[in-house]
Design an enzyme around this catalytic site. Sequence first.
Site, mmCIF file in Angstrom:
data_model
loop_
_atom_site.group_PDB
_atom_site.id
_atom_site.type_symbol
_atom_site.label_atom_id
_atom_site.label_comp_id
_atom_site.label_asym_id
_atom_site.label_seq_id
_atom_site.Cartn_x
_atom_site.Cartn_y
_atom_site.Cartn_z
ATOM 1 N N GLY A 150 52.821 56.143 66.241
ATOM 2 C CA GLY A 150 53.542 55.446 65.180
ATOM 3 C C GLY A 150 54.523 56.302 64.399
ATOM 4 N N ASN A 207 57.704 56.241 64.867
ATOM 5 C CA ASN A 207 58.818 55.324 64.554
ATOM 6 C C ASN A 207 58.420 54.371 63.421
ATOM 7 O OD1 ASN A 207 61.290 55.627 66.412
ATOM 8 N ND2 ASN A 207 59.539 55.913 67.775
ATOM 9 N N LYS A 246 47.329 36.933 78.565
ATOM 10 C CA LYS A 246 48.414 37.473 77.727
ATOM 11 C C LYS A 246 48.956 36.379 76.796
ATOM 12 C CE LYS A 246 51.618 40.292 79.427
ATOM 13 N NZ LYS A 246 51.690 41.388 78.454
ATOM 14 N N MET A 292 53.039 49.135 74.041
ATOM 15 C CA MET A 292 52.924 49.313 75.484
ATOM 16 C C MET A 292 52.528 48.035 76.229
ATOM 17 S SD MET A 292 53.933 52.336 75.731
ATOM 18 C CE MET A 292 53.524 52.869 77.385
ATOM 19 N N ARG A 293 52.990 46.893 75.744
ATOM 20 C CA ARG A 293 52.694 45.624 76.426
ATOM 21 C C ARG A 293 53.989 44.854 76.636
ATOM 22 N NH1 ARG A 293 47.763 44.479 77.609
ATOM 23 N NH2 ARG A 293 46.653 46.353 77.008
ATOM 24 N N ASN A 318 63.674 46.540 70.803
ATOM 25 C CA ASN A 318 62.838 47.639 71.298
ATOM 26 C C ASN A 318 63.655 48.929 71.289
ATOM 27 O OD1 ASN A 318 60.570 48.892 72.602
ATOM 28 N ND2 ASN A 318 61.666 48.747 74.558
ATOM 29 N N HIS A 349 63.946 52.512 73.454
ATOM 30 C CA HIS A 349 63.527 53.097 74.729
ATOM 31 C C HIS A 349 64.117 54.503 74.842
ATOM 32 C CE1 HIS A 349 62.076 53.074 78.814
ATOM 33 N NE2 HIS A 349 63.228 53.591 79.188
HETATM 34 C C1 GRF Z 1 58.931 56.356 71.535
HETATM 35 O O1 GRF Z 1 59.396 57.439 72.290
HETATM 36 C C2 GRF Z 1 59.630 55.100 71.962
HETATM 37 O O2 GRF Z 1 60.931 55.297 72.398
HETATM 38 C C3 GRF Z 1 58.771 54.642 73.112
HETATM 39 O O3 GRF Z 1 57.457 54.956 72.718
HETATM 40 C C4 GRF Z 1 57.464 56.066 71.821
HETATM 41 C C5 GRF Z 1 56.686 55.667 70.602
HETATM 42 O O4 GRF Z 1 56.379 56.743 69.777
HETATM 43 N N1 GRF Z 1 59.019 53.251 73.401
HETATM 44 P P1 GRF Z 1 55.729 56.507 68.339
HETATM 45 O O5 GRF Z 1 54.397 55.767 68.544
HETATM 46 O O6 GRF Z 1 56.680 55.736 67.499
HETATM 47 O O7 GRF Z 1 55.473 57.866 67.803
#
Ligand code: GRF
Length: 190
Positions: free
Chosen positions: A12, A14, A65, A90-91, A107, A109
């Site tokens: 987390g 981000n 799902k 991750m889903r 999202n 990436h």
């Molecule tokens: C990030 O690198 C994002 O781009 C990818 O998953 C990672 C998540 O990291 N989709 P965090 O949980 O926000 O630290």
Amino acid sequence: MIKIAVFASGTGTNFDAILENINAGKLSAKLALMVCDKPMALVVEKAKKANIPSFVFDPKDYPSKAAYDQAILEQCHQHEVDLIILAGYMRIVSSVLLQAYPHRIINIHPSLLPAFKGKDAIKQAYDYGVKVMGVSVHYVNEDLDGGDIIAQKAFNCEGMNLDEAEKNIHAIEHQLYPQTIQKIIEELTI
Ligand code: GRF
């Protein structure tokens, strides 16, 4: 005020960056909900500490799902969520959410899309031997990491080891994601 939900599965960082930007007044949104599919993830603890309402579930407790996405949708409606932010979730999001939030799910990436979609994108790019790496923010649709690109930032990774490249990617993410969300919100509220 636009209400956002952050969906995450891991550490987390981000989520932290988004929350910090909100608290600093740089991101005009209310973080109304955190959704996590991993009860033991660090992000769950972070949301709790920050008093952010959370919906933490175990996919194993649902028959499909569509069933857990329906439960998530109900939470989003209950918290009047306008925009869904995937941050290391991750889903794959199903049509239940995609149809309820058309062009309202984004999202981040860790590659320059359309290259290196899917898992372990940083390592995929590194192992390929690219000289330029980067981050993409995109709308979510039914194609994995395939929706319209909203923003990208690249850097020259020549001479970097994998660890350095990863650190760079994450530092970029923590700036680019809140800035891009702010731009989207400004466009939504015009
Ligand atoms: C990030 O690198 C994002 O781009 C990818 O998953 C990672 C998540 O990291 N989709 P965090 O949980 O926000 O630290």
